[in-house]
Design a protein around this motif. Structure first.
Motif, PDB file in Angstrom:
ATOM      1  N   PRO A  71       6.476  87.259  97.867  1.00  0.00           N
ATOM      2  CA  PRO A  71       7.901  86.974  98.517  1.00  0.00           C
ATOM      3  C   PRO A  71       7.899  88.148  99.736  1.00  0.00           C
ATOM      4  N   GLN A  72       7.131  89.214  99.701  1.00  0.00           N
ATOM      5  CA  GLN A  72       7.143  90.099 100.655  1.00  0.00           C
ATOM      6  C   GLN A  72       6.148  90.021 101.745  1.00  0.00           C
ATOM      7  N   ASN A  73       5.414  88.851 101.746  1.00  0.00           N
ATOM      8  CA  ASN A  73       4.623  88.363 102.922  1.00  0.00           C
ATOM      9  C   ASN A  73       3.323  89.190 102.791  1.00  0.00           C
ATOM     10  N   THR A  74       2.857  89.637 101.702  1.00  0.00           N
ATOM     11  CA  THR A  74       1.635  90.299 101.598  1.00  0.00           C
ATOM     12  C   THR A  74       0.550  89.437 100.553  1.00  0.00           C
ATOM     13  N   PHE A  75      -0.763  89.796 101.026  1.00  0.00           N
ATOM     14  CA  PHE A  75      -1.906  88.923 100.185  1.00  0.00           C
ATOM     15  C   PHE A  75      -2.101  89.570  98.969  1.00  0.00           C
ATOM     16  N   PHE A  76      -2.473  88.806  97.891  1.00  0.00           N
ATOM     17  CA  PHE A  76      -3.081  89.308  96.768  1.00  0.00           C
ATOM     18  C   PHE A  76      -4.198  89.822  96.974  1.00  0.00           C
ATOM     19  N   GLY A  77      -5.206  89.660  97.469  1.00  0.00           N
ATOM     20  CA  GLY A  77      -6.311  90.561  98.381  1.00  0.00           C
ATOM     21  C   GLY A  77      -7.298  90.819  97.099  1.00  0.00           C
ATOM     22  N   MET A  78      -8.402  91.195  97.669  1.00  0.00           N
ATOM     23  CA  MET A  78      -9.653  91.759  96.954  1.00  0.00           C
ATOM     24  C   MET A  78      -9.284  92.723  95.910  1.00  0.00           C
ATOM     25  N   ASP A  79      -8.968  93.764  96.253  1.00  0.00           N
ATOM     26  CA  ASP A  79      -8.384  95.058  95.522  1.00  0.00           C
ATOM     27  C   ASP A  79      -7.667  94.705  94.527  1.00  0.00           C
ATOM     28  N   ARG A  80      -6.611  93.992  94.647  1.00  0.00           N
ATOM     29  CA  ARG A  80      -5.920  93.624  93.461  1.00  0.00           C
ATOM     30  C   ARG A  80      -6.538  92.957  92.336  1.00  0.00           C
ATOM     31  N   LEU A  81      -7.668  91.870  92.961  1.00  0.00           N
ATOM     32  CA  LEU A  81      -8.366  91.131  92.148  1.00  0.00           C
ATOM     33  C   LEU A  81      -9.095  92.082  91.071  1.00  0.00           C
ATOM     34  N   LEU A  82      -9.789  93.036  91.715  1.00  0.00           N
ATOM     35  CA  LEU A  82     -10.756  94.034  90.919  1.00  0.00           C
ATOM     36  C   LEU A  82      -9.799  94.677  89.927  1.00  0.00           C
ATOM     37  N   ASP A  83      -8.534  95.105  90.360  1.00  0.00           N
ATOM     38  CA  ASP A  83      -7.720  95.685  89.469  1.00  0.00           C
ATOM     39  C   ASP A  83      -7.487  94.706  88.033  1.00  0.00           C
ATOM     40  N   VAL A  84      -7.296  93.755  88.344  1.00  0.00           N
ATOM     41  CA  VAL A  84      -6.794  92.802  87.389  1.00  0.00           C
ATOM     42  C   VAL A  84      -8.001  92.682  86.358  1.00  0.00           C
ATOM     43  N   VAL A  85      -9.164  92.427  86.771  1.00  0.00           N
ATOM     44  CA  VAL A  85     -10.195  92.339  85.932  1.00  0.00           C
ATOM     45  C   VAL A  85     -10.940  93.440  85.243  1.00  0.00           C
ATOM     46  N   LYS A  86     -10.488  94.822  85.731  1.00  0.00           N
ATOM     47  CA  LYS A  86     -11.007  96.042  85.189  1.00  0.00           C
ATOM     48  C   LYS A  86     -10.518  95.948  83.624  1.00  0.00           C
ATOM     49  N   GLY A  87     -11.537  96.588  82.935  1.00  0.00           N
ATOM     50  CA  GLY A  87     -11.350  96.743  81.489  1.00  0.00           C
ATOM     51  C   GLY A  87     -11.583  95.614  80.551  1.00  0.00           C
ATOM     52  N   SER A  95     -14.552  84.552  79.073  1.00  0.00           N
ATOM     53  CA  SER A  95     -14.244  83.569  80.570  1.00  0.00           C
ATOM     54  C   SER A  95     -12.786  83.192  80.435  1.00  0.00           C
ATOM     55  N   ARG A  96     -12.593  82.700  79.207  1.00  0.00           N
ATOM     56  CA  ARG A  96     -11.005  82.186  79.051  1.00  0.00           C
ATOM     57  C   ARG A  96      -9.986  83.254  79.477  1.00  0.00           C
ATOM     58  N   GLU A  97     -10.480  84.483  78.887  1.00  0.00           N
ATOM     59  CA  GLU A  97      -9.483  85.568  79.043  1.00  0.00           C
ATOM     60  C   GLU A  97      -9.254  85.895  80.554  1.00  0.00           C
ATOM     61  N   VAL A  98     -10.525  85.963  81.137  1.00  0.00           N
ATOM     62  CA  VAL A  98     -10.555  86.248  82.589  1.00  0.00           C
ATOM     63  C   VAL A  98      -9.720  85.278  83.419  1.00  0.00           C
ATOM     64  N   VAL A  99      -9.569  83.963  83.367  1.00  0.00           N
ATOM     65  CA  VAL A  99      -9.262  82.990  83.847  1.00  0.00           C
ATOM     66  C   VAL A  99      -7.730  83.055  83.702  1.00  0.00           C
ATOM     67  N   LEU A 100      -7.317  83.082  82.753  1.00  0.00           N
ATOM     68  CA  LEU A 100      -5.951  83.381  82.091  1.00  0.00           C
ATOM     69  C   LEU A 100      -5.075  84.547  82.710  1.00  0.00           C
ATOM     70  N   LYS A 101      -5.934  85.715  82.520  1.00  0.00           N
ATOM     71  CA  LYS A 101      -5.250  87.110  83.115  1.00  0.00           C
ATOM     72  C   LYS A 101      -5.096  86.951  84.485  1.00  0.00           C
ATOM     73  N   VAL A 102      -6.329  86.573  85.337  1.00  0.00           N
ATOM     74  CA  VAL A 102      -6.051  86.282  86.771  1.00  0.00           C
ATOM     75  C   VAL A 102      -4.945  85.474  87.259  1.00  0.00           C
ATOM     76  N   SER A 103      -5.042  84.233  86.679  1.00  0.00           N
ATOM     77  CA  SER A 103      -4.218  83.098  86.945  1.00  0.00           C
ATOM     78  C   SER A 103      -2.584  83.675  86.803  1.00  0.00           C
ATOM     79  N   ARG A 104      -2.595  84.303  85.725  1.00  0.00           N
ATOM     80  CA  ARG A 104      -0.900  84.936  85.528  1.00  0.00           C
ATOM     81  C   ARG A 104      -0.725  86.186  86.252  1.00  0.00           C
TER      82      ARG A 104
END
Length: 172
Positions: A71-87, A95-104
């Motif tokens: 809503p603030q007009n910023t992109f989700f971006g590559m850095d945020r994607l890496l942060d989501v899948v860390k750990g 595979s299912r966990e990654v897809v659900l976590k990224v989608s959410r």
């Protein structure tokens, strides 16, 4: 092409987003992105090879994911994607966990904003228990076998049917 016995993965990038190597500290793979496949007869794509350990995986996604807008007009971006899948530990159901976590994470980031582009996520996780594969020729007749295997593994839901539509389009 993945050798499910050794973990060797041979891949190329035909103008797509950069894959994420899922491991303890996930990282992007930066292959030469080449030209979009199908644009010219000789696209001269470069092959790359890595070996996935039994605790590694790969995350593939369309640009609609990293270009999702808040809503603030910023992109989700590559850095945020890496942060989501860390750990995320690569195990049998990773595979299912990654897809659900990224989608959410993308849905939460976008809040009430409707996506302006398609979003597709595909993961492949190699686990210590090994891989089971379905060896089929890439033909339209193989789709019935794929559909049966997917319904057996994941059930028959609207989400699964949408994923199967992408498989059908790929084979076509």
């Amino acid at each position: 092409v993945l050798d499910i016995n050794t973990g060797e993965l041979c891949y190329a990038n035909a103008g797509h987003t950069y894959p994420v190597l899922l491991k303890e500290n996930p990282e992007f793979l930066f292959p030469d992105s080449g030209i979009a496949i199908g644009m010219f007869e000789n696209s001269d794509l470069k092959d790359y090879t890595i070996t996935l350990s039994p605790t590694d995986g790969i995350l593939l996604y369309t640009d609609g994911l990293t270009e999702a807008v808040s809503p603030q007009n910023t992109f989700f971006g590559m850095d945020r994607l890496l942060d989501v899948v860390k750990g995320i530990q690569i195990e049998a159901d990773a595979s299912r966990e990654v897809v659900l976590k990224v989608s959410r994470a993308v849905a939460e980031f976008c809040d009430s904003n409707e996506p302006f582009d398609d979003m597709a996520i595909l993961t492949l996780a190699r686990s210590e228990s090994g891989c089971q594969g379905l060896k089929l020729p890439v033909t339209l007749s193989s789709f019935d076998e794929i559909k049966k295997a997917v319904f057996t593994a994941a059930g028959d839901t609207p989400e699964i049917r949408r994923a199967l539509l992408a498989c059908d389009e790929t084979l076509t």
